[in-house]
Design an enzyme around this catalytic site. Structure first.
Site, mmCIF file in Angstrom:
data_model
loop_
_atom_site.group_PDB
_atom_site.id
_atom_site.type_symbol
_atom_site.label_atom_id
_atom_site.label_comp_id
_atom_site.label_asym_id
_atom_site.label_seq_id
_atom_site.Cartn_x
_atom_site.Cartn_y
_atom_site.Cartn_z
ATOM 1 C CD GLU A 149 42.814 41.360 44.534
ATOM 2 O OE1 GLU A 149 43.918 40.884 44.232
ATOM 3 O OE2 GLU A 149 41.769 41.031 43.952
ATOM 4 C CD GLU A 194 36.324 41.784 42.408
ATOM 5 O OE1 GLU A 194 36.817 40.652 42.248
ATOM 6 O OE2 GLU A 194 37.022 42.824 42.451
#
Ligand code: G3I
Length: 399
Positions: free
Chosen positions: A186, A298
Protein backbone atom coordinates in the site's frame (compact mmCIF):
# COMPACT_ATOMS: atom_id res chain seq x y z
CA UNK A 1 -79.65 -51.05 9.24
CA UNK A 2 -76.28 -49.79 8.46
CA UNK A 3 -75.71 -46.32 9.82
CA UNK A 4 -74.71 -43.55 7.48
CA UNK A 5 -71.25 -42.48 8.32
CA UNK A 6 -71.05 -38.78 8.89
CA UNK A 7 -67.70 -37.06 8.91
CA UNK A 8 -67.03 -34.00 10.90
CA UNK A 9 -64.57 -31.46 9.54
CA UNK A 10 -62.15 -32.74 12.18
CA UNK A 11 -62.56 -36.28 10.88
CA UNK A 12 -61.90 -35.13 7.34
CA UNK A 13 -58.82 -33.29 8.53
CA UNK A 14 -57.60 -36.45 10.24
CA UNK A 15 -58.18 -38.38 7.06
CA UNK A 16 -56.29 -35.86 5.03
CA UNK A 17 -53.47 -35.78 7.51
CA UNK A 18 -53.54 -39.54 7.67
CA UNK A 19 -52.38 -39.35 4.10
CA UNK A 20 -54.00 -42.68 3.27
CA UNK A 21 -56.37 -43.01 0.44
CA UNK A 22 -59.33 -45.26 0.97
CA UNK A 23 -62.98 -45.56 -0.09
CA UNK A 24 -65.63 -45.16 2.54
CA UNK A 25 -68.97 -46.86 1.82
CA UNK A 26 -71.99 -46.26 3.97
CA UNK A 27 -75.71 -46.42 3.50
CA UNK A 28 -78.34 -43.77 3.34
CA UNK A 29 -78.47 -40.75 1.13
CA UNK A 30 -75.57 -39.44 -0.61
CA UNK A 31 -75.13 -37.63 -3.75
CA UNK A 32 -74.96 -39.43 -7.05
CA UNK A 33 -75.52 -43.02 -5.99
CA UNK A 34 -78.56 -44.78 -7.51
CA UNK A 35 -79.03 -47.21 -4.73
CA UNK A 36 -78.55 -44.78 -1.87
CA UNK A 37 -75.00 -46.06 -1.56
CA UNK A 38 -72.65 -43.29 -0.36
CA UNK A 39 -70.12 -42.66 -3.09
CA UNK A 40 -66.60 -43.60 -2.17
CA UNK A 41 -64.58 -40.82 -0.47
CA UNK A 42 -61.14 -40.93 -1.96
CA UNK A 43 -58.63 -38.94 0.05
CA UNK A 44 -55.45 -38.21 -1.82
CA UNK A 45 -52.39 -37.41 0.23
CA UNK A 46 -50.95 -33.93 0.01
CA UNK A 47 -48.15 -33.67 -2.51
CA UNK A 48 -44.81 -34.67 -1.05
CA UNK A 49 -42.82 -31.47 -0.61
CA UNK A 50 -39.84 -31.41 -2.94
CA UNK A 51 -36.69 -32.62 -1.25
CA UNK A 52 -34.52 -29.57 -0.71
CA UNK A 53 -31.24 -29.92 -2.56
CA UNK A 54 -28.52 -31.23 -0.32
CA UNK A 55 -26.25 -28.44 0.87
CA UNK A 56 -23.16 -28.25 -1.30
CA UNK A 57 -20.17 -29.90 0.30
CA UNK A 58 -16.91 -29.89 -1.64
CA UNK A 59 -15.06 -33.17 -1.72
CA UNK A 60 -11.68 -33.24 0.00
CA UNK A 61 -9.25 -31.27 -2.11
CA UNK A 62 -11.85 -30.16 -4.63
CA UNK A 63 -11.15 -26.41 -4.37
CA UNK A 64 -7.34 -26.50 -4.56
CA UNK A 65 -7.34 -29.34 -7.09
CA UNK A 66 -9.76 -27.55 -9.39
CA UNK A 67 -7.13 -24.85 -9.98
CA UNK A 68 -3.94 -26.85 -9.47
CA UNK A 69 -2.89 -26.19 -13.08
CA UNK A 70 -3.49 -22.45 -12.72
CA UNK A 71 -2.71 -21.08 -9.26
CA UNK A 72 -2.43 -21.85 -5.59
CA UNK A 73 -5.56 -21.43 -3.51
CA UNK A 74 -4.74 -19.49 -0.37
CA UNK A 75 -6.35 -18.23 2.79
CA UNK A 76 -5.35 -15.56 5.28
CA UNK A 77 -5.16 -17.20 8.68
CA UNK A 78 -4.32 -16.59 12.31
CA UNK A 79 -2.34 -19.03 14.41
CA UNK A 80 -5.34 -20.47 16.27
CA UNK A 81 -6.73 -21.71 12.96
CA UNK A 82 -3.78 -24.06 12.61
CA UNK A 83 -4.80 -25.99 15.72
CA UNK A 84 -6.66 -29.26 15.05
CA UNK A 85 -9.46 -28.28 17.39
CA UNK A 86 -10.19 -25.12 15.43
CA UNK A 87 -13.32 -25.12 13.24
CA UNK A 88 -11.32 -23.92 10.24
CA UNK A 89 -8.34 -26.24 10.50
CA UNK A 90 -9.83 -29.13 8.50
CA UNK A 91 -11.22 -26.85 5.81
CA UNK A 92 -7.76 -25.30 5.49
CA UNK A 93 -6.06 -28.67 5.12
CA UNK A 94 -8.70 -30.06 2.77
CA UNK A 95 -9.26 -27.14 0.44
CA UNK A 96 -6.24 -24.79 0.48
CA UNK A 97 -2.57 -25.16 -0.51
CA UNK A 98 -1.33 -21.70 0.44
CA UNK A 99 -1.59 -19.52 3.54
CA UNK A 100 -0.88 -15.91 4.43
CA UNK A 101 -0.54 -14.64 7.99
CA UNK A 102 -3.46 -12.25 8.35
CA UNK A 103 -1.43 -10.15 10.83
CA UNK A 104 1.10 -12.31 12.64
CA UNK A 105 4.06 -11.80 10.31
CA UNK A 106 3.93 -8.02 10.35
CA UNK A 107 6.60 -5.85 12.00
CA UNK A 108 4.57 -5.09 15.13
CA UNK A 109 4.37 -8.83 15.87
CA UNK A 110 7.87 -9.89 14.82
CA UNK A 111 9.79 -6.89 16.23
CA UNK A 112 7.61 -5.00 18.72
CA UNK A 113 10.75 -3.56 20.30
CA UNK A 114 13.84 -2.46 18.39
CA UNK A 115 16.36 -5.25 18.13
CA UNK A 116 14.04 -7.77 19.85
CA UNK A 117 12.51 -10.43 17.60
CA UNK A 118 9.63 -12.74 18.56
CA UNK A 119 9.58 -15.60 16.07
CA UNK A 120 7.12 -17.77 17.97
CA UNK A 121 4.00 -17.33 15.84
CA UNK A 122 5.67 -16.78 12.47
CA UNK A 123 7.66 -19.99 13.03
CA UNK A 124 4.45 -21.85 13.90
CA UNK A 125 2.69 -20.61 10.78
CA UNK A 126 5.60 -21.52 8.49
CA UNK A 127 5.81 -24.95 10.12
CA UNK A 128 2.05 -25.49 9.70
CA UNK A 129 2.36 -24.73 5.99
CA UNK A 130 5.27 -27.14 5.55
CA UNK A 131 3.60 -29.87 7.63
CA UNK A 132 0.48 -29.62 5.46
CA UNK A 133 2.12 -29.38 2.05
CA UNK A 134 1.18 -25.74 1.65
CA UNK A 135 3.20 -22.74 0.57
CA UNK A 136 3.20 -19.54 2.58
CA UNK A 137 3.12 -15.97 1.30
CA UNK A 138 5.02 -13.62 3.62
CA UNK A 139 2.94 -10.56 4.54
CA UNK A 140 4.27 -7.90 4.87
CA UNK A 141 7.83 -6.64 5.25
CA UNK A 142 6.96 -2.95 4.94
CA UNK A 143 3.61 -1.27 5.57
CA UNK A 144 2.62 2.10 7.01
CA UNK A 145 0.40 0.24 9.50
CA UNK A 146 1.14 -2.49 12.05
CA UNK A 147 4.65 -1.08 12.40
CA UNK A 148 6.11 0.24 15.67
CA UNK A 149 7.05 3.92 15.71
CA UNK A 150 10.74 3.22 16.32
CA UNK A 151 11.04 2.16 12.66
CA UNK A 152 10.56 5.81 11.65
CA UNK A 153 12.94 7.45 14.11
CA UNK A 154 16.15 9.28 13.15
CA UNK A 155 17.66 10.44 9.90
CA UNK A 156 16.77 8.85 6.55
CA UNK A 157 20.11 7.05 6.68
CA UNK A 158 19.27 5.62 10.11
CA UNK A 159 15.78 4.65 8.92
CA UNK A 160 17.31 2.92 5.92
CA UNK A 161 19.84 0.99 8.01
CA UNK A 162 17.14 -0.14 10.43
CA UNK A 163 14.77 -1.20 7.63
CA UNK A 164 17.48 -3.10 5.76
CA UNK A 165 18.51 -4.83 8.98
CA UNK A 166 14.92 -5.83 9.79
CA UNK A 167 14.21 -7.19 6.31
CA UNK A 168 17.53 -9.05 6.25
CA UNK A 169 16.72 -10.71 9.60
CA UNK A 170 13.21 -11.77 8.58
CA UNK A 171 13.85 -12.88 5.00
CA UNK A 172 17.04 -14.74 5.96
CA UNK A 173 15.20 -16.66 8.71
CA UNK A 174 12.63 -17.94 6.25
CA UNK A 175 14.93 -18.28 3.25
CA UNK A 176 13.71 -21.03 0.91
CA UNK A 177 10.67 -21.55 3.22
CA UNK A 178 8.56 -18.47 2.47
CA UNK A 179 8.19 -18.57 -1.31
CA UNK A 180 6.93 -15.02 -1.77
CA UNK A 181 6.96 -11.82 0.26
CA UNK A 182 4.78 -8.74 0.05
CA UNK A 183 7.86 -6.54 0.30
CA UNK A 184 5.97 -3.24 0.24
CA UNK A 185 2.26 -2.92 0.98
CA UNK A 186 0.00 0.00 0.00
CA UNK A 187 2.56 2.57 -1.12
CA UNK A 188 0.31 4.10 -3.82
CA UNK A 189 -1.86 7.10 -3.02
CA UNK A 190 -5.65 6.88 -3.28
CA UNK A 191 -5.80 10.57 -4.21
CA UNK A 192 -6.78 10.84 -7.86
CA UNK A 193 -5.70 14.51 -7.83
CA UNK A 194 -2.26 13.87 -6.37
CA UNK A 195 0.81 15.34 -8.10
CA UNK A 196 2.60 12.00 -7.95
CA UNK A 197 1.53 8.36 -7.39
CA UNK A 198 3.08 7.86 -3.93
CA UNK A 199 1.22 7.61 -0.60
CA UNK A 200 2.25 10.25 1.89
CA UNK A 201 2.96 7.96 4.84
CA UNK A 202 5.31 7.59 7.79
CA UNK A 203 7.66 5.78 5.40
CA UNK A 204 7.58 8.67 2.92
CA UNK A 205 8.36 11.14 5.68
CA UNK A 206 11.02 9.00 7.36
CA UNK A 207 12.81 8.58 4.03
CA UNK A 208 13.09 12.35 3.73
CA UNK A 209 9.96 13.05 1.70
CA UNK A 210 10.48 10.53 -1.07
CA UNK A 211 9.83 6.92 -2.04
CA UNK A 212 13.43 5.72 -1.74
CA UNK A 213 12.29 3.31 0.99
CA UNK A 214 10.68 1.14 -1.69
CA UNK A 215 14.06 0.54 -3.34
CA UNK A 216 15.70 -0.09 0.04
CA UNK A 217 13.12 -2.74 0.90
CA UNK A 218 13.28 -4.66 -2.37
CA UNK A 219 17.08 -4.59 -2.57
CA UNK A 220 17.44 -5.85 1.02
CA UNK A 221 14.93 -8.66 0.43
CA UNK A 222 16.63 -9.76 -2.77
CA UNK A 223 20.04 -9.82 -1.09
CA UNK A 224 18.65 -11.98 1.73
CA UNK A 225 16.88 -14.53 -0.46
CA UNK A 226 17.65 -14.51 -4.20
CA UNK A 227 15.03 -17.20 -4.82
CA UNK A 228 12.07 -15.57 -3.13
CA UNK A 229 9.38 -13.93 -5.26
CA UNK A 230 9.26 -10.26 -4.28
CA UNK A 231 5.90 -8.47 -4.56
CA UNK A 232 4.51 -4.99 -4.44
CA UNK A 233 0.94 -5.23 -3.08
CA UNK A 234 -2.01 -2.83 -3.06
CA UNK A 235 -5.78 -2.50 -2.96
CA UNK A 236 -8.31 -0.78 -5.26
CA UNK A 237 -6.37 -1.75 -8.37
CA UNK A 238 -9.84 -2.51 -9.78
CA UNK A 239 -10.31 1.28 -9.86
CA UNK A 240 -8.85 2.90 -13.00
CA UNK A 241 -7.14 5.83 -11.20
CA UNK A 242 -5.35 3.70 -8.61
CA UNK A 243 -4.53 1.12 -11.28
CA UNK A 244 -2.88 3.74 -13.48
CA UNK A 245 -0.73 5.01 -10.63
CA UNK A 246 0.20 1.42 -9.74
CA UNK A 247 1.44 0.80 -13.29
CA UNK A 248 3.43 4.05 -13.21
CA UNK A 249 5.25 3.12 -10.00
CA UNK A 250 5.89 -0.48 -11.09
CA UNK A 251 7.23 0.71 -14.45
CA UNK A 252 9.63 3.07 -12.68
CA UNK A 253 10.87 0.28 -10.42
CA UNK A 254 11.28 -2.22 -13.27
CA UNK A 255 12.95 0.35 -15.53
CA UNK A 256 15.48 1.14 -12.78
CA UNK A 257 16.24 -2.52 -12.16
CA UNK A 258 14.65 -2.70 -8.71
CA UNK A 259 14.11 -6.46 -8.14
CA UNK A 260 10.31 -6.69 -8.38
CA UNK A 261 9.12 -10.17 -9.36
CA UNK A 262 5.40 -9.81 -8.90
CA UNK A 263 2.37 -7.61 -8.48
CA UNK A 264 -0.19 -8.23 -5.76
CA UNK A 265 -3.80 -7.17 -6.15
CA UNK A 266 -5.59 -7.30 -2.80
CA UNK A 267 -9.05 -7.27 -4.45
CA UNK A 268 -11.22 -6.32 -1.53
CA UNK A 269 -14.30 -6.13 -3.74
CA UNK A 270 -18.08 -5.80 -3.29
CA UNK A 271 -21.05 -7.43 -4.98
CA UNK A 272 -21.40 -4.56 -7.44
CA UNK A 273 -17.74 -4.46 -8.50
CA UNK A 274 -17.72 -4.68 -12.29
CA UNK A 275 -16.03 -7.93 -13.30
CA UNK A 276 -14.33 -6.18 -16.21
CA UNK A 277 -12.65 -3.67 -13.87
CA UNK A 278 -11.36 -6.40 -11.58
CA UNK A 279 -9.87 -8.33 -14.48
CA UNK A 280 -8.54 -5.10 -16.01
CA UNK A 281 -6.21 -4.88 -13.01
CA UNK A 282 -4.54 -8.09 -14.12
CA UNK A 283 -4.58 -7.17 -17.81
CA UNK A 284 -3.03 -3.74 -17.19
CA UNK A 285 0.06 -5.41 -15.72
CA UNK A 286 0.19 -8.09 -18.43
CA UNK A 287 -0.06 -5.40 -21.11
CA UNK A 288 2.83 -3.42 -19.64
CA UNK A 289 5.13 -6.01 -18.08
CA UNK A 290 5.16 -9.38 -19.71
CA UNK A 291 6.85 -11.76 -17.30
CA UNK A 292 5.77 -10.27 -14.00
CA UNK A 293 3.94 -12.76 -11.77
CA UNK A 294 0.56 -11.68 -10.41
CA UNK A 295 -1.08 -12.72 -7.15
CA UNK A 296 -4.59 -11.98 -5.99
CA UNK A 297 -3.63 -11.54 -2.38
CA UNK A 298 -6.66 -10.64 -0.20
CA UNK A 299 -9.83 -11.52 -2.10
CA UNK A 300 -13.19 -11.00 -0.46
CA UNK A 301 -16.53 -9.72 -1.80
CA UNK A 302 -18.40 -7.48 0.61
CA UNK A 303 -22.20 -7.53 0.55
CA UNK A 304 -22.21 -3.74 0.66
CA UNK A 305 -21.28 -1.20 -2.03
CA UNK A 306 -20.70 1.67 0.38
CA UNK A 307 -20.15 5.29 -0.69
CA UNK A 308 -16.75 6.88 -0.05
CA UNK A 309 -18.11 8.72 2.98
CA UNK A 310 -18.59 5.41 4.74
CA UNK A 311 -14.85 4.77 4.56
CA UNK A 312 -14.09 8.37 5.45
CA UNK A 313 -16.26 9.26 8.42
CA UNK A 314 -18.55 6.21 8.55
CA UNK A 315 -21.51 8.15 7.16
CA UNK A 316 -23.85 6.93 4.44
CA UNK A 317 -22.91 3.30 4.97
CA UNK A 318 -25.32 0.72 3.60
CA UNK A 319 -27.75 -0.63 6.20
CA UNK A 320 -26.84 -3.86 7.94
CA UNK A 321 -28.68 -6.86 6.48
CA UNK A 322 -28.26 -8.70 9.75
CA UNK A 323 -29.52 -12.25 9.33
CA UNK A 324 -31.68 -11.28 6.36
CA UNK A 325 -29.28 -11.11 3.47
CA UNK A 326 -31.34 -10.76 0.31
CA UNK A 327 -31.15 -13.78 -1.99
CA UNK A 328 -30.36 -11.41 -4.85
CA UNK A 329 -27.20 -10.24 -3.06
CA UNK A 330 -26.09 -13.81 -2.38
CA UNK A 331 -26.62 -14.57 -6.07
CA UNK A 332 -24.66 -11.48 -7.12
CA UNK A 333 -21.77 -12.54 -4.90
CA UNK A 334 -21.79 -16.13 -6.19
CA UNK A 335 -21.86 -15.04 -9.82
CA UNK A 336 -19.00 -12.56 -9.30
CA UNK A 337 -16.86 -15.16 -7.50
CA UNK A 338 -17.56 -17.65 -10.31
CA UNK A 339 -16.64 -15.19 -13.04
CA UNK A 340 -13.54 -13.93 -11.22
CA UNK A 341 -12.08 -17.41 -10.82
CA UNK A 342 -12.85 -18.14 -14.47
CA UNK A 343 -11.07 -14.91 -15.39
CA UNK A 344 -8.06 -15.57 -13.17
CA UNK A 345 -7.69 -19.09 -14.57
CA UNK A 346 -7.65 -17.68 -18.09
CA UNK A 347 -4.67 -15.42 -17.27
CA UNK A 348 -1.41 -17.36 -17.01
CA UNK A 349 0.36 -14.59 -15.08
CA UNK A 350 -1.92 -15.28 -12.10
CA UNK A 351 -0.17 -17.92 -10.00
CA UNK A 352 -1.83 -17.47 -6.61
CA UNK A 353 -5.31 -16.50 -5.42
CA UNK A 354 -5.75 -15.94 -1.70
CA UNK A 355 -9.04 -15.36 0.11
CA UNK A 356 -8.79 -12.95 3.01
CA UNK A 357 -10.05 -15.50 5.48
CA UNK A 358 -11.67 -18.93 5.56
CA UNK A 359 -15.18 -18.25 6.85
CA UNK A 360 -17.48 -15.24 7.21
CA UNK A 361 -17.06 -15.47 10.98
CA UNK A 362 -13.41 -14.40 10.65
CA UNK A 363 -13.66 -11.54 8.19
CA UNK A 364 -12.22 -8.13 8.97
CA UNK A 365 -15.22 -6.76 7.08
CA UNK A 366 -17.47 -7.53 10.06
CA UNK A 367 -15.81 -4.50 11.64
CA UNK A 368 -14.71 -2.37 8.66
CA UNK A 369 -15.67 0.24 7.66
CA UNK A 370 -18.35 -0.18 10.34
CA UNK A 371 -19.47 -2.99 12.60
CA UNK A 372 -22.05 -4.84 10.54
CA UNK A 373 -22.92 -8.34 9.47
CA UNK A 374 -20.87 -9.14 6.40
CA UNK A 375 -20.49 -12.42 4.53
CA UNK A 376 -17.64 -11.88 2.06
CA UNK A 377 -16.03 -15.33 1.90
CA UNK A 378 -16.71 -18.86 0.65
CA UNK A 379 -17.69 -20.60 3.90
CA UNK A 380 -20.42 -19.21 6.15
CA UNK A 381 -20.26 -18.57 9.88
CA UNK A 382 -21.16 -22.18 10.60
CA UNK A 383 -18.40 -23.33 8.23
CA UNK A 384 -20.84 -24.53 5.59
CA UNK A 385 -19.70 -24.08 2.00
CA UNK A 386 -21.67 -21.25 0.37
CA UNK A 387 -23.30 -20.97 -3.01
CA UNK A 388 -20.33 -18.83 -4.06
CA UNK A 389 -18.01 -21.81 -3.69
CA UNK A 390 -20.46 -24.07 -5.49
CA UNK A 391 -20.68 -21.52 -8.30
CA UNK A 392 -16.87 -21.56 -8.60
CA UNK A 393 -16.65 -25.35 -8.61
CA UNK A 394 -19.87 -26.62 -10.21
CA UNK A 395 -20.32 -25.44 -13.81
CA UNK A 396 -23.85 -26.81 -13.84
CA UNK A 397 -24.88 -24.86 -10.75
CA UNK A 398 -26.99 -21.77 -11.27
CA UNK A 399 -26.60 -19.45 -8.26
O1 G3I B 1 -6.32 -11.60 18.17
C1 G3I B 1 -6.05 -10.45 18.96
C2 G3I B 1 -6.87 -10.51 20.25
O2 G3I B 1 -6.43 -11.62 21.02
C3 G3I B 1 -6.68 -9.21 21.02
O3 G3I B 1 -7.50 -9.23 22.17
C4 G3I B 1 -7.06 -8.04 20.12
C5 G3I B 1 -6.90 -6.71 20.79
O4 G3I B 1 -5.53 -6.45 20.91
O5 G3I B 1 -6.20 -8.04 18.95
C6 G3I B 1 -6.41 -9.21 18.18
O6 G3I B 1 -5.55 -9.15 17.08
C7 G3I B 1 -5.99 -8.25 16.06
C8 G3I B 1 -6.07 -9.05 14.75
O7 G3I B 1 -6.38 -8.18 13.65
C9 G3I B 1 -7.11 -10.15 14.81
O8 G3I B 1 -8.38 -9.59 14.94
C10 G3I B 1 -4.94 -7.17 15.92
O9 G3I B 1 -4.94 -6.37 17.08
C11 G3I B 1 -5.26 -6.31 14.71
O10 G3I B 1 -4.20 -5.38 14.47
C12 G3I B 1 -5.36 -7.19 13.47
O11 G3I B 1 -5.76 -6.39 12.38
C13 G3I B 1 -5.37 -6.89 11.09
C14 G3I B 1 -4.94 -5.68 10.27
O12 G3I B 1 -4.61 -6.08 8.93
C15 G3I B 1 -3.70 -5.02 10.88
O13 G3I B 1 -2.64 -5.93 10.88
C16 G3I B 1 -6.56 -7.58 10.43
O14 G3I B 1 -6.83 -8.81 11.10
C17 G3I B 1 -6.24 -7.89 8.97
O15 G3I B 1 -7.38 -8.40 8.30
C18 G3I B 1 -5.75 -6.63 8.25
O16 G3I B 1 -5.35 -7.04 6.96
C19 G3I B 1 -4.99 -5.96 6.07
C20 G3I B 1 -3.82 -6.43 5.23
O17 G3I B 1 -2.73 -6.76 6.07
C21 G3I B 1 -3.43 -5.37 4.22
N1 G3I B 1 -4.58 -5.04 3.37
C22 G3I B 1 -5.74 -4.58 4.15
C23 G3I B 1 -6.16 -5.65 5.14
C24 G3I B 1 -7.40 -5.23 5.91
O18 G3I B 1 -7.09 -4.13 6.72
Amino acid sequence: MAHKLTFTARDRLKLLLGGSAFALVGCGGGGGGNSGVTPPLVVTPPPTPPTPPAAFEPTVGQFKNAFAANFEIGAAIQEDQTLDADQDSQILKDQFNSITAEFQMKPEIIAPTEGVFDWTVPDALVQFAEDNNMVIRGHALLWHQATPDYFFAGTPAEVRTRLESYITEVVTRYKDRVFAWDVVNEVITDDNSASDPYRRSNWWDASGGNADYIDWAFNAARAADPNCQLFINDYNTELPGKRGRYVTVIKDLVDRGVPVDGVGHQMHLHVETPLAEALAAIDAIDDEFMGLIQHVTELDISLYNDPGSCFGDQTGCRADYGDNIPASVITQQAELYRDLFEGFAARSSVTSVTLWGVSDAQSWLNNFPITRTNAPLLWDRDRNAKSALQAILDPDFTP
